[in-house]
Scaffold this motif. Structure first.
Motif, PDB file in Angstrom:
ATOM      1  N   VAL A   8      -1.785  -1.672   6.182  1.00 28.31           N
ATOM      2  CA  VAL A   8      -2.698  -0.633   5.700  1.00 28.31           C
ATOM      3  C   VAL A   8      -1.967   0.699   5.601  1.00 28.31           C
ATOM      4  CG1 VAL A   8      -4.824   0.653   6.182  1.00 28.31           C
ATOM      5  CG2 VAL A   8      -4.749  -1.828   6.553  1.00 28.31           C
ATOM      6  N   ALA A   9      -1.203   1.042   6.627  1.00 29.48           N
ATOM      7  CA  ALA A   9      -0.463   2.312   6.616  1.00 29.48           C
ATOM      8  C   ALA A   9       0.521   2.359   5.443  1.00 29.48           C
ATOM      9  CB  ALA A   9       0.270   2.500   7.941  1.00 29.48           C
ATOM     10  N   ARG A  10       1.256   1.275   5.242  1.00 33.93           N
ATOM     11  CA  ARG A  10       2.234   1.226   4.145  1.00 33.93           C
ATOM     12  C   ARG A  10       1.520   1.352   2.797  1.00 33.93           C
ATOM     13  NH1 ARG A  10       3.787  -3.868   3.767  1.00 33.93           N
ATOM     14  NH2 ARG A  10       4.427  -3.864   5.936  1.00 33.93           N
ATOM     15  N   GLY A  11       0.427   0.599   2.638  1.00 32.13           N
ATOM     16  CA  GLY A  11      -0.323   0.663   1.387  1.00 32.13           C
ATOM     17  C   GLY A  11      -0.912   2.037   1.131  1.00 32.13           C
ATOM     18  N   CYS A  12      -1.445   2.663   2.166  1.00 34.78           N
ATOM     19  CA  CYS A  12      -2.019   4.003   2.019  1.00 34.78           C
ATOM     20  C   CYS A  12      -0.937   5.028   1.696  1.00 34.78           C
ATOM     21  CB  CYS A  12      -2.777   4.401   3.284  1.00 34.78           C
ATOM     22  SG  CYS A  12      -4.342   3.524   3.486  1.00 34.78           S
ATOM     23  N   SER A  13       0.224   4.879   2.302  1.00 35.20           N
ATOM     24  CA  SER A  13       1.344   5.785   2.009  1.00 35.20           C
ATOM     25  C   SER A  13       1.752   5.669   0.547  1.00 35.20           C
ATOM     26  CB  SER A  13       2.548   5.476   2.904  1.00 35.20           C
ATOM     27  OG  SER A  13       2.279   5.815   4.234  1.00 35.20           O
ATOM     28  N   GLU A  14       1.842   4.437   0.061  1.00 37.85           N
ATOM     29  CA  GLU A  14       2.219   4.215  -1.334  1.00 37.85           C
ATOM     30  C   GLU A  14       1.172   4.775  -2.291  1.00 37.85           C
ATOM     31  OE1 GLU A  14       2.843   0.004  -1.587  1.00 37.85           O
ATOM     32  OE2 GLU A  14       4.638   0.083  -0.323  1.00 37.85           O
ATOM     33  N   LEU A  15      -0.103   4.595  -1.951  1.00 36.43           N
ATOM     34  CA  LEU A  15      -1.175   5.053  -2.821  1.00 36.43           C
ATOM     35  C   LEU A  15      -1.325   6.578  -2.823  1.00 36.43           C
ATOM     36  CD1 LEU A  15      -3.761   2.293  -1.938  1.00 36.43           C
ATOM     37  CD2 LEU A  15      -2.763   2.682  -4.196  1.00 36.43           C
TER      38      LEU A  15
END
Length: 146
Positions: free
Chosen positions: A27-34
């Motif tokens: 989730v953290a990685r995805g949110c950072s990318e988004l």
């Protein structure tokens, strides 16, 4: 009115990755990318557990985008209720038996669907009555030995 932590937890428990809960890291990685910003797995955990209760707009937008819900999910209880209902339906449709019932119902005429709905309501009432008599919640599973 649900808390932010409750809403974040609901997203984790109902929106799955290949049948399993997303990890905080995912989730953290995805949110950072988004969002194009930083988002740590610890911060995601803190939001979910209620240890952080005042995230920035950017963080909420990233969480909403990651879980594919409107950002209003976090602010508006009517939106949250509507999304939660949609998530419950999607989750139920992930169950092969529920999906089979729905697909069979789609091939029925109106009369057949009304009859099926009546049967399901009656079975649900019987299940609730049996569960209450045994001191359980209606949605609590019944042991196969009973």
């Amino acid at each position: 009115m649900s808390s932010l932590a409750g809403k974040v937890d609901k997203l984790f428990t109902t929106i799955r990755a290949n049948g399993r809960e997303y990890t905080y890291e995912e989730v953290a990685r995805g949110c950072s990318e988004l969002s194009g910003g930083t988002f740590s797995k610890t911060y995601v955990w803190q939001l979910r557990t209620g240890q952080r209760t005042n995230p920035t707009k950017r963080h909420l937008e990233a969480l909403a985008a990651f879980f594919r819900v409107p950002v209003a999910y976090f602010f508006d209880d009517d939106t949250a209720d509507r999304v939660d209902s949609q998530l419950a339906l999607a989750s139920a449709m992930g169950n092969a038996e529920v999906r089979d019932i729905a697909l069979r119902a789609m091939s029925m005429d109106d009369s057949g669907r009304k009859s099926l709905a009546r049967i399901i309501r009656e079975v649900s009432k019987m299940h609730a009555t049996t569960a209450a008599a045994r001191g359980r919640q209606p949605n609590e599973p019944v042991d196969s030995e009973e």
